[in-house]
Scaffold this active site. Structure first.
Site, PDB file in Angstrom:
ATOM      1  N   LYS A  43       0.822  -1.293   0.058  1.00  0.00           N
ATOM      2  CA  LYS A  43       0.020   0.017   0.331  1.00  0.00           C
ATOM      3  C   LYS A  43       0.979   1.194  -0.064  1.00  0.00           C
ATOM      4  CE  LYS A  43      -2.538   1.591   3.720  1.00  0.00           C
ATOM      5  NZ  LYS A  43      -2.290   3.044   3.698  1.00  0.00           N
ATOM      6  N   ASP A  75     -13.249  15.228  -2.288  1.00  0.00           N
ATOM      7  CA  ASP A  75     -13.646  16.880  -3.008  1.00  0.00           C
ATOM      8  C   ASP A  75     -14.704  16.915  -3.929  1.00  0.00           C
ATOM      9  OD1 ASP A  75     -12.696  18.963  -3.875  1.00  0.00           O
ATOM     10  OD2 ASP A  75     -10.706  18.771  -3.526  1.00  0.00           O
ATOM     11  N   THR A 127     -10.665   3.797  10.974  1.00  0.00           N
ATOM     12  CA  THR A 127     -10.474   2.804  12.227  1.00  0.00           C
ATOM     13  C   THR A 127      -9.820   3.498  13.317  1.00  0.00           C
ATOM     14  OG1 THR A 127      -8.679   2.209  11.090  1.00  0.00           O
ATOM     15  CG2 THR A 127     -10.296   0.684  10.708  1.00  0.00           C
ATOM     16  N   ARG A 219       2.493  -0.766  10.834  1.00  0.00           N
ATOM     17  CA  ARG A 219       3.345  -0.845  11.846  1.00  0.00           C
ATOM     18  C   ARG A 219       3.876  -2.137  12.236  1.00  0.00           C
ATOM     19  NH1 ARG A 219       0.815   4.404  14.203  1.00  0.00           N
ATOM     20  NH2 ARG A 219      -1.042   3.350  13.275  1.00  0.00           N
TER      21      ARG A 219
HETATM   22  O1  C5P Z   1       0.262   1.004  11.035  1.00  0.00           O
HETATM   23  P1  C5P Z   1      -1.257   0.745  10.747  1.00  0.00           P
HETATM   24  O2  C5P Z   1      -1.363  -1.026  10.775  1.00  0.00           O
HETATM   25  O3  C5P Z   1      -1.989   0.998  11.773  1.00  0.00           O
HETATM   26  O4  C5P Z   1      -1.610   1.112   9.356  1.00  0.00           O
HETATM   27  C1  C5P Z   1      -2.717   1.123   8.845  1.00  0.00           C
HETATM   28  C2  C5P Z   1      -2.727   1.996   7.448  1.00  0.00           C
HETATM   29  O5  C5P Z   1      -4.072   1.835   6.948  1.00  0.00           O
HETATM   30  C3  C5P Z   1      -2.488   3.143   7.435  1.00  0.00           C
HETATM   31  O6  C5P Z   1      -1.445   3.397   6.264  1.00  0.00           O
HETATM   32  C4  C5P Z   1      -3.436   4.022   7.384  1.00  0.00           C
HETATM   33  O7  C5P Z   1      -3.604   5.089   6.638  1.00  0.00           O
HETATM   34  C5  C5P Z   1      -4.640   3.065   6.600  1.00  0.00           C
HETATM   35  N1  C5P Z   1      -6.005   3.205   7.032  1.00  0.00           N
HETATM   36  C6  C5P Z   1      -6.489   3.008   8.339  1.00  0.00           C
HETATM   37  N2  C5P Z   1      -7.834   3.505   8.416  1.00  0.00           N
HETATM   38  C7  C5P Z   1      -8.591   3.584   7.273  1.00  0.00           C
HETATM   39  C8  C5P Z   1      -8.102   3.526   6.230  1.00  0.00           C
HETATM   40  C9  C5P Z   1      -6.781   3.504   5.955  1.00  0.00           C
HETATM   41  O8  C5P Z   1      -5.666   3.044   9.205  1.00  0.00           O
HETATM   42  N3  C5P Z   1      -9.977   3.619   7.544  1.00  0.00           N
END
Ligand code: C5P
Length: 244
Positions: A43, A75, A127, A219
Site C-alpha cells: 500500500k 473533494d 479505524t 507498523r
Molecule cells: O500501521 P497501521 O497498521 O495502523 O497502518 C494502517 C494503515 O491503514 C495506515 O496506512 C492508514 O493510513 C490506513 N488506514 C486506516 N484506516 C482507514 C483507512 C486506511 O488505518 N480507515
C-alpha cells in the site's frame, strides 16, 4: 471490477496489504525487496506518495506486487474524477475515496477507475475513530450504523467495496454476502502488538474468519526487526513454514 483476478493463490498472505508508511523511498524499496515473492500486496499511502508520487507503482508492480494507492480522495465530484483519471492511469490495482464525498462523487470516481481497470473502494469511518470521536464531528449515529449507511451508499454508487474496521465485518457480511463486495480492513493487530493510534482493532486470524477480503497491516510489520518473519507468522495455523 474486482482485483480478485490478481490473486494468485489461496494463501492468506495474498489477502494482506502491507502499508508502506515509511519516511524514505529507500526504506520502501528495502521492504519491497524483503517481502517480494510472498504474495502480499503493498500500500502506497500519503507519506510515500508525498515522497515519490506515482513512480513506485510501476516499480513495485514489476517486482510482482499488487498495489493499493491509499489517498482517500474527498473533494467535489469533478476534482476527484480528474485526479483519478491521472492516478488510476498510473496502474494501481486499487484506489480509494472517502464515502463522505457523496453519491455523485463516488459514482463518477467508479466510472473512471473502471475504465482504467482499477478497483475503487470507499472509506467509511476511519479505524482510528471511536464512538466519542464520531460524535465530536457531529455524527449522532453509532459507528456500526454510520459504517453501514456509507457502505450501502458506496455499493449503490458502483464501488467495488469499502474500508472499515474488521470489528464491523460480521455485520457487513450479513448485509453484503456477495464475496466480490470487498471489505478492506485496517486496524489489524497480531496478538500482543501495540494498537498505536488505531481504536477499532482485531487480530489477523479473527479478521479473516469474520470475512475480511483484505487486511491492511502497517507498523506491526514495517517497524519490526524482521518484517518477513512477522508477515509469515500472521496466520500460524494456516501457513506452512517457509522453505529453508
Ligand atoms: O500501521 P497501521 O497498521 O495502523 O497502518 C494502517 C494503515 O491503514 C495506515 O496506512 C492508514 O493510513 C490506513 N488506514 C486506516 N484506516 C482507514 C483507512 C486506511 O488505518 N480507515
Amino acid at each position: 471490477m474486482s482485483p480478485q483476478h490478481n490473486q494468485t493463490s489461496n494463501d492468506p498472505i495474498s489477502q494482506v496489504i502491507v502499508a508502506l508508511d515509511v519516511d524514505s523511498v529507500a526504506r520502501a524499496r528495502e521492504l519491497a525487496q524483503l517481502l517480494r515473492g510472498t504474495g502480499c500486496w503493498l500500500k502506497i499511502g500519503l507519506e510515500l506518495y508525498a515522497l515519490s508520487g506515482v513512480s513506485l507503482i510501476d516499480e513495485f508492480k514489476n517486482l510482482g506486487f499488487n498495489i493499493f494507492l491509499d489517498l482517500k480522495l474527498h473533494d467535489i465530484p469533478t476534482t476527484v474524477e480528474r485526479a483519478l483519471r491521472v492516478l488510476a492511469g498510473a496502474g494501481a490495482d486499487m484506489i480509494n475515496v472517502h464515502c463522505l464525498g457523496g453519491y455523485e462523487m463516488m459514482a463518477r470516481a467508479a466510472d473512471v477507475c473502471h475504465e482504467k481497470g482499477t478497483a475503487l473502494i470507499g472509506v467509511t469511518v476511519l479505524t482510528s475513530m471511536n464512538q466519542q470521536q464520531l460524535e465530536s464531528i457531529g455524527v449522532p449515529r453509532n459507528v456500526d450504523d454510520q459504517v453501514s449507511c456509507l457502505a450501502h451508499l458506496a455499493c449503490r454508487a458502483g464501488l467495488d467495496g469499502i474500508v472499515a474496521s474488521a470489528q464491523e465485518v460480521p455485520m457487513l457480511r450479513k448485509q453484503f454476502d456477495q464475496k466480490d463486495f470487498l471489505l478492506v480492513t485496517p486496524g489489524i493487530r497480531p496478538v500482543g502488538s501495540a494498537a498505536h493510534d488505531q481504536a477499532r482493532v482485531l487480530t489477523p486470524k479473527a479478521a479473516l474468519e469474520a470475512g475480511s477480503s483484505y487486511l491492511v497491516i502497517g507498523r506491526p510489520i514495517t517497524k519490526a526487526e524482521e518484517p518477513l518473519r512477522v508477515l509469515r507468522g500472521l496466520f500460524p495455523a494456516v501457513i506452512p513454514p517457509a522453505p529453508a
